[in-house]
Design an enzyme around this catalytic site. Sequence first.
Site, PDB file in Angstrom:
ATOM      1  N   ASP A  71       0.859  -1.186   0.000  1.00  0.00           N
ATOM      2  CA  ASP A  71       0.000   0.000   0.000  1.00  0.00           C
ATOM      3  C   ASP A  71       0.895   1.236   0.000  1.00  0.00           C
ATOM      4  OD1 ASP A  71      -2.591   1.465   0.534  1.00  0.00           O
ATOM      5  OD2 ASP A  71      -1.454   2.024   2.324  1.00  0.00           O
ATOM      6  N   ASP A  94      -4.453   2.426  -4.736  1.00  0.00           N
ATOM      7  CA  ASP A  94      -3.052   2.542  -4.329  1.00  0.00           C
ATOM      8  C   ASP A  94      -2.545   1.245  -3.708  1.00  0.00           C
ATOM      9  OD1 ASP A  94      -4.773   2.894  -2.181  1.00  0.00           O
ATOM     10  OD2 ASP A  94      -3.347   4.103  -1.052  1.00  0.00           O
TER      11      ASP A  94
END
Length: 296
Positions: A128, A170
């Site tokens: 992430d 993301d």
Amino acid sequence: MVLSRMLRRSHLWIRVAQTGLVAIPFLLAAFAIWSILATGKPDPVERSLTLIIFPAAAVLAVAFQFLLASDRRRLDESRANEVVRLEGASTTDALTQVGNHRGFEGELQREVRRAIRHGYSLSLAILDVDEFNGLNARSGSGHGDRVLARVGGLLSGRRIEDRAFRIGPDDFALLLPYTDAANGALVLDRLRGEAEHTLLGATLSVGVAELSFENAESASLLGQAEAALREARLRGRNMVVRFDEIKSSVSVISPTKVSSVRLLISERKLHISFQPIFDLQRGAVLGFEALSRPAP
């Protein structure tokens, strides 16, 4: 779609042309026979023309058949290449040039089956970009896109057997065949260090899990890697956490167990008992606890 229609039409015209060319020698032969029958006996000129035209037409038809067959092979190759390109585009993220979520789901299941069949280690990492929404707000979406593209570049530069995917705005995934969780964590920690210097100020949090042959399910492996990623975020981000470090304090329920419980509920095969929870000092019931188990 347009190219596919053009290819189909091209194949149709090729078949029409081939049929016509194959028919030419037979039509000429029929004409020659008809001439002989109509006149009773062909004159020398007709005989000469028949002996010359018929073989020439036959050779010409064979030559055209060869050329048309070559053209058809080239069209077949073009169509096959186009299909491969479209299939690749459907499973590739356009911004980062790594696999997309659709490609990830299929490849994860296939890799888990291969690992079980051949008995090799398989690790999955979920990554992430830390505080990505804030990064976008501060620097703009164009800057965020450049960061994501660089993450894709970092993940693509691994071993040839490793496969990277963008599975969220993301979020990324990296499949690591022939790699246990400990070695996978070392690889991902090096990558995390590289990210500090190449992601334009952004950092990465990573969760790593290894396939357990006792619970060899793709969904369980994904759930464990996601649980490890959540722990990395809780610890302050910009770090790598292995699931085996936290498995004693985290519960990841197998999809198979969830399905089994749902089946028991739907078939009314669970026996549920309620027992009171007492406050002994006041002598009052605070609430009730429900206990369930499969009916005998």
